[in-house]
Design an enzyme around this catalytic site. Structure first.
Site, PDB file in Angstrom:
ATOM      1  N   HIS A  28       0.830  -1.205   0.000  1.00  0.00           N
ATOM      2  CA  HIS A  28       0.000   0.000   0.000  1.00  0.00           C
ATOM      3  C   HIS A  28       0.863   1.254   0.000  1.00  0.00           C
ATOM      4  O   HIS A  28       1.252   1.741   1.062  1.00  0.00           O
ATOM      5  CB  HIS A  28      -0.900   0.002   1.231  1.00  0.00           C
ATOM      6  CG  HIS A  28      -1.800  -1.190   1.319  1.00  0.00           C
ATOM      7  ND1 HIS A  28      -1.345  -2.442   1.678  1.00  0.00           N
ATOM      8  CD2 HIS A  28      -3.129  -1.323   1.095  1.00  0.00           C
ATOM      9  CE1 HIS A  28      -2.361  -3.297   1.663  1.00  0.00           C
ATOM     10  NE2 HIS A  28      -3.451  -2.644   1.312  1.00  0.00           N
ATOM     11  N   HIS A 258      -4.015   3.336  -3.338  1.00  0.00           N
ATOM     12  CA  HIS A 258      -4.212   2.784  -1.991  1.00  0.00           C
ATOM     13  C   HIS A 258      -3.455   1.478  -1.764  1.00  0.00           C
ATOM     14  O   HIS A 258      -2.672   1.368  -0.827  1.00  0.00           O
ATOM     15  CB  HIS A 258      -5.705   2.553  -1.712  1.00  0.00           C
ATOM     16  CG  HIS A 258      -5.957   1.594  -0.578  1.00  0.00           C
ATOM     17  ND1 HIS A 258      -5.989   1.995   0.735  1.00  0.00           N
ATOM     18  CD2 HIS A 258      -6.134   0.240  -0.567  1.00  0.00           C
ATOM     19  CE1 HIS A 258      -6.185   0.935   1.503  1.00  0.00           C
ATOM     20  NE2 HIS A 258      -6.282  -0.138   0.744  1.00  0.00           N
ATOM     21  N   GLU A 407     -17.931  -3.504  24.720  1.00  0.00           N
ATOM     22  CA  GLU A 407     -17.130  -4.720  24.846  1.00  0.00           C
ATOM     23  C   GLU A 407     -15.913  -4.711  23.928  1.00  0.00           C
ATOM     24  O   GLU A 407     -14.819  -5.134  24.304  1.00  0.00           O
ATOM     25  CB  GLU A 407     -17.987  -5.963  24.544  1.00  0.00           C
ATOM     26  CG  GLU A 407     -19.137  -6.205  25.516  1.00  0.00           C
ATOM     27  CD  GLU A 407     -20.383  -5.388  25.173  1.00  0.00           C
ATOM     28  OE1 GLU A 407     -20.394  -4.698  24.128  1.00  0.00           O
ATOM     29  OE2 GLU A 407     -21.362  -5.442  25.954  1.00  0.00           O
ATOM     30  N   HIS A 469     -29.279 -14.422  25.108  1.00  0.00           N
ATOM     31  CA  HIS A 469     -28.214 -14.260  26.086  1.00  0.00           C
ATOM     32  C   HIS A 469     -27.498 -15.564  26.418  1.00  0.00           C
ATOM     33  O   HIS A 469     -26.541 -15.564  27.190  1.00  0.00           O
ATOM     34  CB  HIS A 469     -28.790 -13.659  27.383  1.00  0.00           C
ATOM     35  CG  HIS A 469     -29.033 -12.186  27.294  1.00  0.00           C
ATOM     36  ND1 HIS A 469     -29.765 -11.626  26.268  1.00  0.00           N
ATOM     37  CD2 HIS A 469     -28.631 -11.163  28.082  1.00  0.00           C
ATOM     38  CE1 HIS A 469     -29.798 -10.308  26.444  1.00  0.00           C
ATOM     39  NE2 HIS A 469     -29.120 -10.006  27.530  1.00  0.00           N
TER      40      HIS A 469
HETATM   41  C1  LIG Z   1     -11.866  -4.226   9.836  1.00  0.00           C
HETATM   42  C2  LIG Z   1     -11.320  -4.067   8.461  1.00  0.00           C
HETATM   43  N1  LIG Z   1     -12.166  -4.075   7.417  1.00  0.00           N
HETATM   44  C3  LIG Z   1     -11.688  -3.982   6.166  1.00  0.00           C
HETATM   45  C4  LIG Z   1     -10.351  -3.882   5.930  1.00  0.00           C
HETATM   46  C5  LIG Z   1      -9.813  -3.835   4.493  1.00  0.00           C
HETATM   47  N2  LIG Z   1      -9.325  -2.469   4.237  1.00  0.00           N
HETATM   48  C6  LIG Z   1      -8.027  -2.155   4.326  1.00  0.00           C
HETATM   49  S1  LIG Z   1      -7.750  -0.513   4.138  1.00  0.00           S
HETATM   50  C7  LIG Z   1      -9.399  -0.218   3.915  1.00  0.00           C
HETATM   51  C8  LIG Z   1      -9.936   1.169   3.767  1.00  0.00           C
HETATM   52  C9  LIG Z   1      -9.014   2.093   3.122  1.00  0.00           C
HETATM   53  O1  LIG Z   1      -9.395   3.411   3.388  1.00  0.00           O
HETATM   54  P1  LIG Z   1      -8.652   4.256   4.465  1.00  0.00           P
HETATM   55  O2  LIG Z   1      -8.804   3.641   5.764  1.00  0.00           O
HETATM   56  O3  LIG Z   1      -9.139   5.646   4.311  1.00  0.00           O
HETATM   57  O4  LIG Z   1      -7.135   4.164   4.056  1.00  0.00           O
HETATM   58  P2  LIG Z   1      -6.406   4.900   2.841  1.00  0.00           P
HETATM   59  O5  LIG Z   1      -6.865   4.237   1.592  1.00  0.00           O
HETATM   60  O6  LIG Z   1      -6.806   6.318   2.892  1.00  0.00           O
HETATM   61  O7  LIG Z   1      -4.986   4.664   3.083  1.00  0.00           O
HETATM   62  C10 LIG Z   1     -10.122  -1.397   3.976  1.00  0.00           C
HETATM   63  C11 LIG Z   1     -11.587  -1.472   3.776  1.00  0.00           C
HETATM   64  C12 LIG Z   1      -9.501  -3.877   7.053  1.00  0.00           C
HETATM   65  N3  LIG Z   1      -8.183  -3.797   6.923  1.00  0.00           N
HETATM   66  N4  LIG Z   1     -10.010  -3.944   8.291  1.00  0.00           N
END
Ligand SMILES: Cc1ncc(C[n+]2csc(CCOP(=O)(O)OP(=O)(O)O)c2C)c(N)n1
Ligand SMILES: [Mg+2]
Length: 662
Positions: A28, A258, A407, A469
């Site tokens: 990334h 990304h 939680e 529960h």
């Molecule tokens: C709980 C979770 N859901 C989904 C993902 C997969 N995932 C990785 S980064 C991302 C989103 C990217 O957007 P952002 O957080 O704004 O990061 P940027 O692209 O700006 O670096 C997702 C959905 C993850 N890592 N964790």
């Protein structure tokens, strides 16, 4: 530092990130390139750290909550001079056995404070670190006096767990917690506006934070905002407007930067745009020197801290060092012994949640690093002992945390406390809500962190609250997590033994599954050894030499198994009972230790008021299972046990049905 010097230092991060991702053919680049200016200001002007000692107890913590941007932290660790983070490691990004895994893993890479990747966890860990810092400061004074910084992305702030974390931090006025929000308006699917229109500044403000917006590419603005944050009396969120993939000529500002390599042409263009003419992985000497100098910035503070530590009363210093290294106090063994002796003298017929409280009354004074809590079920979980006061914004010295109905935030904050060091956190909630904190429990197991979850109301035995529960699949689901010990004690003696094992498991989290309903004390004579340590042991032997039936059970069903064995004995089928308080400990034994406990009876039966999954490892696929195969129901618990056929009579009948007619 001149703007030009700043830019060259930030561009070193950008270049390393795009080159490492390109070489790995995965990763990334967008976040490290976009957040490079923020990180450069933080690491060259603000952060207190010592690359030669990544474990320095009073270092500022830096949590990269957006773990997908791992190359950001790897680049920073290399540039500032962490010995383990060689250029070779950067070239081996995402390769087997490298110190540069896909997402940051604290147990692999010195300098990485927590394992991130599942979005939202890091910011919630940081809340726990900030609580730990204030608590230890209250206990030990200024040898603990540092801040916790977080870099969080859109995704971190969209995840529900962030709300729990933010609310708790604001409530506790954790002014040493500073969140830098990489406000780039881009997620994987494209523009953030596809799915979100929250005003994050207002959101944080409403939770009691200081929050502001700045230009995340303006080093002066970043430095000024950080300075202000350091002086705030509340936690601070700085929304830093950035461009994802900053410098990439076509992909900057787009989701295209990304999560995949930029490609040779785009990298060439970025090198031109950033005026970075050096070959891949080459950092010019003057820039590397500037970064290495930044890594030495805190040397004087470090030396002063060493003096401060040496100036402490030797007893206090020894205690501080014991707690930071995670060694348990000697008083633990005596506390366990006294509880077991008391129980042998005066057996208790109480719920195991009450047995746990009885154990805690002795453990909490003996083990001062224990910090308890509950997610708004204190009276039900029995996790607060009489002497405990609560941690609050005006007094962090307490040892109990009212986590509120959070939680997931609770479990992640506990991970952060353990990672910080000096604390053994334990929680309280209902077992059925283990699902609400499972992602954080999983990470504790992955990281090998000693956190202890007290989870009460562990079966249909909770009765009238009904199937919403009543856990059914939860024991099996928790047992499915590697490196997690799931304890289900059958009585007050097993409860203290399981507590002891949980405390002594330095690299393994534990769940204690405890009942709401009263149980007889089956262990009535004092035995110095911790019988639960092998995970399973014979609690009721057969009377003669011959064994026809072995009954295995956990928790509240052990008493049922004992009664069933007595019924079988009377019917000429000698039966023994094995209590199984912990699958994981038992199944980790070598076969020669396991086999005698399993034994060679013609019929094996298991009894547990949960699903069968997992039990075949003990009773074999031909074994008889008496338990649940559906959700529960709402009724008094004794009616439910009868309704679902989990009774001594049903267990005996199921065993007898297995014998072939002769
Ligand atoms: C709980 C979770 N859901 C989904 C993902 C997969 N995932 C990785 S980064 C991302 C989103 C990217 O957007 P952002 O957080 O704004 O990061 P940027 O692209 O700006 O670096 C997702 C959905 C993850 N890592 N964790
Ligand atoms: Mg984003």
């Amino acid at each position: 530092m001149s703007r030009a010097d700043h830019d060259r230092m930030a561009n070193a991060i950008r270049a390393l990130a795009m080159d490492a991702v390109e070489q790995a053919k995965s990763g990334h680049p967008g976040l490290p390139m976009g957040a490079a200016d923020i990180a450069t200001v933080l690491f060259t002007q603000v952060l207190k750290f010592d690359p030669s000692d990544p474990a320095w107890p009073d270092r500022d913590r830096f949590v990269l909550s957006a773990g997908h941007g791992s190359m950001l932290i790897y680049a920073l660790l290399h540039l500032t001079g962490y010995e383990a983070m060689t250029l070779e490691e950067l070239k081996n990004f995402r390769r087997l056995h490298s110190k540069t895994p896909g997402h940051p893993e604290n147990f692999i890479t010195p300098g990485v404070e927590t394992t991130t990747g599942p979005l939202g966890q890091g910011i919630a860990n940081a809340v726990g670190m900030a609580i730990a810092e204030r608590h230890l400061n209250a206990v030990f004074g200024d040898v603990v006096d540092h801040r916790t910084y977080v870099l969080a992305s859109d995704g971190d702030l969209m995840e529900g767990i962030s709300q729990e974390a933010i609310a708790l931090a604001g409530h506790l006025k954790l002014s040493r917690l500073i969140v830098l929000f990489d406000d780039n308006g881009i997620t994987i699917d494209g523009k953030l506006s596809l799915s979100d229109s929250v005003d994050q500044v207002k959101r944080f403000e409403s939770a009691g934070w200081v929050a502001e917006r700045i230009d995340g590419h303006d080093p002066d603005a970043i430095a000024a905002a950080l300075k202000k944050a350091q002086e705030a009396d509340r936690p601070t969120m700085i929304a830093c407007k950035t461009t994802i993939g900053f410098g990439a000529p076509n992909k900057a500002g787009s989701e295209k930067s990304h999560g995949s390599p930029l490609g040779a042409d785009e990298i060439k263009g970025a090198r031109e745009k950033l005026r970075w003419s050096h070959e891949p992985f080459v950092i010019p000497d003057d820039i590397l020197k500037a970064w290495r100098d930044a890594g030495q910035r805190s040397n004087d503070i470090r030396r002063a801290w060493d003096k401060k530590l040496d100036g402490l009363d030797p007893v206090v210093k020894g205690e501080f060092e014991r707690r930071i290294t995670g060694e348990l106090p000697e008083a633990l063994a005596d506390a366990v012994k006294s509880v077991k002796e008391t129980l042998a003298k005066a057996p208790k017929e109480i719920a195991t949640r009450a047995s746990s409280e009885f154990a805690l009354e002795a453990l909490v004074p003996a083990v001062p690093e224990m910090i308890g809590g509950s997610a708004d079920l204190t009276g039900s979980n029995n996790t607060r002992t009489k002497s405990m006061t609560a941690i609050s914004a005006s007094d962090y010295s307490g040892r109990f945390i009212n986590y509120g109905i959070r939680e997931h935030g609770m479990a992640a904050a506990m991970n952060g406390m353990t990672l910080h060091g000096g604390i053994i956190p334990y929680s309280g909630t209902f077992l059925v809500f283990s699902d609400y904190c499972r992602p954080a429990i999983r990470l504790a197991a992955l990281m090998g962190e000693r956190v202890i979850h007290v989870m009460t109301h562990d079966s249909i035995g909770l009765g009238e609250d009904g199937p919403t529960h009543q856990p059914v699949e939860h024991l099996a689901a928790l047992r499915a997590i590697p490196n997690l010990n799931v304890f289900r004690p059958c009585d007050a003696v097993e409860a203290i033994e399981c507590w002891e094992l949980a405390l002594r498991a330095k690299d393994t989290p534990s769940v204690l599954a405890l009942t709401r309903q009263n149980l007889p004390q089956l262990r009535t004579s004092y035995v110095p050894e911790n019988l639960c340590a092998t995970g399973a042991y014979e609690i009721l032997p057969v009377e003669g030499d011959n064994v026809d039936v072995s009954i295995f059970a956990s928790g509240s069903e052990v008493a049922i198994a004992v009664e069933a064995a007595q019924l079988l004995n009377r019917q000429g089928k000698p039966a023994r009972v094995v209590s199984v308080p912990c699958f994981e400990l038992f199944l980790s034994l070598p076969p020669e230790q396991r086999h005698p406990v399993i034994g060679g009876a013609e019929v094996n039966v298991a009894v547990e008021a949960g699903i069968r999954q997992g039990w075949d490892a003990i009773i074999g696929s031909e074994g008889v299972f008496v338990g649940m195969s559906s959700f529960g129901a709402s009724a008094p618990y004794k009616d439910l046990y009868r309704h679902f056929g989990i009774t001594p009579e049903a267990v005996a009948a199921a065993a007898l049905a297995k014998f072939r007619p002769r």
